[in-house]
Design a protein around this motif. Structure first.
Motif, PDB file in Angstrom:
ATOM      1  N   PRO A   9       2.584  -0.968   6.898  1.00 11.62           N
ATOM      2  CA  PRO A   9       3.528  -0.912   8.030  1.00 11.62           C
ATOM      3  C   PRO A   9       4.820  -1.585   7.598  1.00 11.62           C
ATOM      4  CG  PRO A   9       1.704  -2.453   8.461  1.00 11.62           C
ATOM      5  CD  PRO A   9       1.384  -1.762   7.186  1.00 11.62           C
ATOM      6  N   ASP A  57      -9.629  -5.112   8.965  1.00  7.71           N
ATOM      7  CA  ASP A  57      -8.359  -5.721   8.573  1.00  7.71           C
ATOM      8  C   ASP A  57      -8.276  -5.788   7.043  1.00  7.71           C
ATOM      9  OD1 ASP A  57      -5.939  -7.403   9.280  1.00  7.71           O
ATOM     10  OD2 ASP A  57      -7.025  -8.682   7.885  1.00  7.71           O
ATOM     11  N   SER A  92      -3.814   8.028   7.516  1.00  2.00           N
ATOM     12  CA  SER A  92      -4.583   9.274   7.572  1.00  2.00           C
ATOM     13  C   SER A  92      -5.140   9.679   6.203  1.00  2.00           C
ATOM     14  CB  SER A  92      -3.693  10.391   8.120  1.00  2.00           C
ATOM     15  OG  SER A  92      -2.620  10.636   7.225  1.00  2.00           O
ATOM     16  N   GLY A  93      -4.918   8.857   5.167  1.00  2.00           N
ATOM     17  CA  GLY A  93      -5.585   9.097   3.882  1.00  2.00           C
ATOM     18  C   GLY A  93      -4.831   9.949   2.866  1.00  2.00           C
ATOM     19  N   TYR A 116      -7.277   6.257  13.187  1.00  2.00           N
ATOM     20  CA  TYR A 116      -6.832   6.738  11.872  1.00  2.00           C
ATOM     21  C   TYR A 116      -7.953   6.699  10.838  1.00  2.00           C
ATOM     22  CZ  TYR A 116      -2.116   7.484  13.439  1.00  2.00           C
ATOM     23  OH  TYR A 116      -1.022   7.986  14.098  1.00  2.00           O
ATOM     24  N   ALA A 151      -7.088  -0.336   9.550  1.00  2.00           N
ATOM     25  CA  ALA A 151      -7.476  -1.161  10.706  1.00  2.00           C
ATOM     26  C   ALA A 151      -7.774  -0.303  11.936  1.00  2.00           C
ATOM     27  CB  ALA A 151      -6.368  -2.157  11.024  1.00  2.00           C
ATOM     28  N   PHE A 157      -3.795   0.278   3.180  1.00  2.00           N
ATOM     29  CA  PHE A 157      -3.219   0.717   4.468  1.00  2.00           C
ATOM     30  C   PHE A 157      -3.222   2.238   4.484  1.00  2.00           C
ATOM     31  CE2 PHE A 157      -1.345  -3.332   3.192  1.00  2.00           C
ATOM     32  CZ  PHE A 157      -1.742  -4.116   4.257  1.00  2.00           C
ATOM     33  N   GLY A 201       3.125   9.483   8.354  1.00  2.00           N
ATOM     34  CA  GLY A 201       2.348   9.994   7.210  1.00  2.00           C
ATOM     35  C   GLY A 201       3.238  10.465   6.066  1.00  2.00           C
ATOM     36  N   ASP A 245       1.214   2.355   1.449  1.00  2.00           N
ATOM     37  CA  ASP A 245       2.321   2.562   2.375  1.00  2.00           C
ATOM     38  C   ASP A 245       2.061   1.655   3.576  1.00  2.00           C
ATOM     39  OD1 ASP A 245       4.241   3.763   4.033  1.00  2.00           O
ATOM     40  OD2 ASP A 245       2.902   5.431   4.546  1.00  2.00           O
ATOM     41  N   ILE A 247      -8.545   1.369   2.999  1.00  2.00           N
ATOM     42  CA  ILE A 247      -8.792   0.446   4.125  1.00  2.00           C
ATOM     43  C   ILE A 247      -7.845   0.818   5.260  1.00  2.00           C
ATOM     44  CG2 ILE A 247      -8.905  -1.993   4.841  1.00  2.00           C
ATOM     45  CD1 ILE A 247      -8.922  -2.739   1.826  1.00  2.00           C
ATOM     46  N   TRP A 291       2.953 -12.537   5.358  1.00  2.00           N
ATOM     47  CA  TRP A 291       1.729 -11.729   5.408  1.00  2.00           C
ATOM     48  C   TRP A 291       1.677 -10.771   4.206  1.00  2.00           C
ATOM     49  CZ3 TRP A 291       1.668  -6.268   6.480  1.00  2.00           C
ATOM     50  CH2 TRP A 291       0.390  -5.724   6.615  1.00  2.00           C
ATOM     51  N   HIS A 329      -0.431  11.552  10.562  1.00  2.00           N
ATOM     52  CA  HIS A 329      -0.124  10.166  10.964  1.00  2.00           C
ATOM     53  C   HIS A 329       1.330  10.135  11.384  1.00  2.00           C
ATOM     54  CE1 HIS A 329       0.612   5.842  10.548  1.00  2.00           C
ATOM     55  NE2 HIS A 329      -0.693   5.635  10.418  1.00  2.00           N
ATOM     56  N   GLN A 354      -1.129   0.007  13.740  1.00  2.00           N
ATOM     57  CA  GLN A 354      -1.021  -1.457  13.834  1.00  2.00           C
ATOM     58  C   GLN A 354      -0.008  -2.039  12.856  1.00  2.00           C
ATOM     59  OE1 GLN A 354      -4.730  -3.436  14.023  1.00  2.00           O
ATOM     60  NE2 GLN A 354      -5.727  -1.756  15.075  1.00  2.00           N
TER      61      GLN A 354
HETATM   62  C1  LIG Z   1       2.496   3.501   7.333  1.00  2.00           C
HETATM   63  S1  LIG Z   1       0.883   3.731   7.795  1.00  2.00           S
HETATM   64  C2  LIG Z   1       0.139   4.581   6.409  1.00  2.00           C
HETATM   65  C3  LIG Z   1       0.297   6.073   6.507  1.00  2.00           C
HETATM   66  C4  LIG Z   1      -0.355   6.787   5.334  1.00  2.00           C
HETATM   67  N1  LIG Z   1       0.394   6.622   4.139  1.00  2.00           N
HETATM   68  C5  LIG Z   1      -0.487   8.276   5.630  1.00  2.00           C
HETATM   69  O1  LIG Z   1       0.107   9.112   4.939  1.00  2.00           O
HETATM   70  O2  LIG Z   1      -1.194   8.610   6.586  1.00  2.00           O
HETATM   71  C6  LIG Z   1       0.225   2.120   7.681  1.00  2.00           C
HETATM   72  C7  LIG Z   1      -1.191   1.976   8.221  1.00  2.00           C
HETATM   73  O3  LIG Z   1      -1.639   0.631   8.014  1.00  2.00           O
HETATM   74  C8  LIG Z   1      -2.494   0.294   9.086  1.00  2.00           C
HETATM   75  N2  LIG Z   1      -2.556  -1.179   9.187  1.00  2.00           N
HETATM   76  C9  LIG Z   1      -1.636  -2.011   9.723  1.00  2.00           C
HETATM   77  N3  LIG Z   1      -2.031  -3.285   9.621  1.00  2.00           N
HETATM   78  C10 LIG Z   1      -3.230  -3.270   8.982  1.00  2.00           C
HETATM   79  C11 LIG Z   1      -4.133  -4.270   8.558  1.00  2.00           C
HETATM   80  N4  LIG Z   1      -3.894  -5.566   8.765  1.00  2.00           N
HETATM   81  N5  LIG Z   1      -5.258  -3.898   7.902  1.00  2.00           N
HETATM   82  C12 LIG Z   1      -5.510  -2.577   7.665  1.00  2.00           C
HETATM   83  N6  LIG Z   1      -4.702  -1.586   8.058  1.00  2.00           N
HETATM   84  C13 LIG Z   1      -3.571  -1.915   8.703  1.00  2.00           C
HETATM   85  C14 LIG Z   1      -1.858   0.940  10.304  1.00  2.00           C
HETATM   86  O4  LIG Z   1      -2.786   1.121  11.363  1.00  2.00           O
HETATM   87  C15 LIG Z   1      -1.311   2.239   9.705  1.00  2.00           C
HETATM   88  O5  LIG Z   1      -2.192   3.325   9.941  1.00  2.00           O
END
Ligand SMILES: C[S@@+](CC[C@H](N)C(=O)[O-])C[C@H]1O[C@@H](n2cnc3c(N)ncnc32)[C@H](O)[C@@H]1O
Length: 254
Positions: free
Chosen positions: A38, A17, A210-211, A233, A229, A207, A184, A36, A227, A82, A181, A70
């Motif tokens: 959620p 998290d 896919s990196g 991914y 969750a 967040f 993504g 980026d 980071i 949050w 993603h 998530q």
């Molecule tokens: C919009 S996506 C990022 C996509 C990324 N920019 C890409 O190009 O692949 C947001 C990511 O944040 C993760 N996420 C959501 N809540 C989280 C949390 N509390 N801690 C860490 N990651 C979290 C989700 O699982 C998701 O993969």
């Protein structure tokens, strides 16, 4: 949730998290936040909010199906609260002068510029990202063709130390073949954003999905902390960034 760690060269990835991992990072140690999160944007009722992301973001005709992710089901007030928490942690871990760039869609743009400031950063502007006419048109409506990058700094910007002059609007299509993603972002968009970061400074993406931020960080020679969750991914990002890092070593050796 147990925190997993993976490192290669100057790249460190955590599965866990974001708030739990951010708490463990050192104060005033990093040089930028590019992320980026959620959007928790689609759906105006608690029922539609609770739908899995695939039902909101993935049409039935989509070519590549991606794993669920998530953080999409928060209502508006808990999303704002949050978001202020994680931005405050980002503010603590970056050095004064560090930039922050945060993606948003049109629905969450207002709350994004609010939480960026309530977390401590100085809000400097919006970079619109035009996803081009490759986005599906909507009958009787304007195409939802753009997303936005709200940006700012911790205190005064690095300008004197890193005098770059950057484009303030981007136009780049999403290539479904490149996307790893469900939501993504193209590496070409990230390549532009990382230009605001002075050489040698560590980029944090809490967040990372896919990196994509990590790939741009590696290409531009920046250390990176990511980071994520979701276990799925995290594994996708790990594989992708390991390959990008090895490619960068090969290129530097030539
Ligand atoms: C919009 S996506 C990022 C996509 C990324 N920019 C890409 O190009 O692949 C947001 C990511 O944040 C993760 N996420 C959501 N809540 C989280 C949390 N509390 N801690 C860490 N990651 C979290 C989700 O699982 C998701 O993969």
């Amino acid at each position: 949730m147990k925190i997993k760690r993976f490192a290669i060269g100057n790249i460190v990835l955590f599965q866990g998290d974001a708030l739990a991992v951010l708490e463990k990072l050192q104060t005033n140690s990093l040089g930028a936040v590019i992320t980026d999160p959620p959007y928790a944007s689609s759906g105006s009722s608690s029922l539609t909010k609770a739908q899995p992301p695939s039902q909101k973001y993935q049409g039935l005709d989509v070519i590549n199906k991606h794993p669920e992710f998530q953080g999409e089901s928060r209502d508006q007030r808990s999303f704002a609260y949050w978001s202020s928490l994680w931005v405050s942690q980002c503010y603590r871990v970056v050095k004064t002068g560090s930039p922050i760039c945060v993606f948003s869609d049109w629905r969450q743009l207002g709350v994004t510029t609010d939480y960026l400031q309530s977390g401590g950063f100085t809000f400097n502007g919006i970079v619109p990202w035009d996803k081009t006419e490759s986005v599906r048109p909507a009958k009787g409506k304007f195409r939802a063709q753009a997303e936005y990058i709200a940006w700012g700094f911790k205190g005064k910007c690095y300008g004197d130390r890193h005098p770059v002059y950057l484009k303030g609007a981007l136009r780049e299509r999403v290539n479904p073949k490149e996307k790893l993603h469900m939501t993504g972002k193209p590496v070409a968009v990230m390549d532009h954003l990382v230009k605001v970061v002075p050489p040698g400074e560590t980029i944090l993406d809490p967040f990372m999905g896919s990196g994509s931020t990590g790939v741009a960080a590696i290409k531009s020679g920046h250390p990176f902390i990511g980071i994520e969750a979701s276990e799925e991914y995290f594994e996708i990002a790990k594989k992708r960034l390991r390959a990008a890092y090895r490619d960068s070593l090969r290129e530097n050796a030539q």
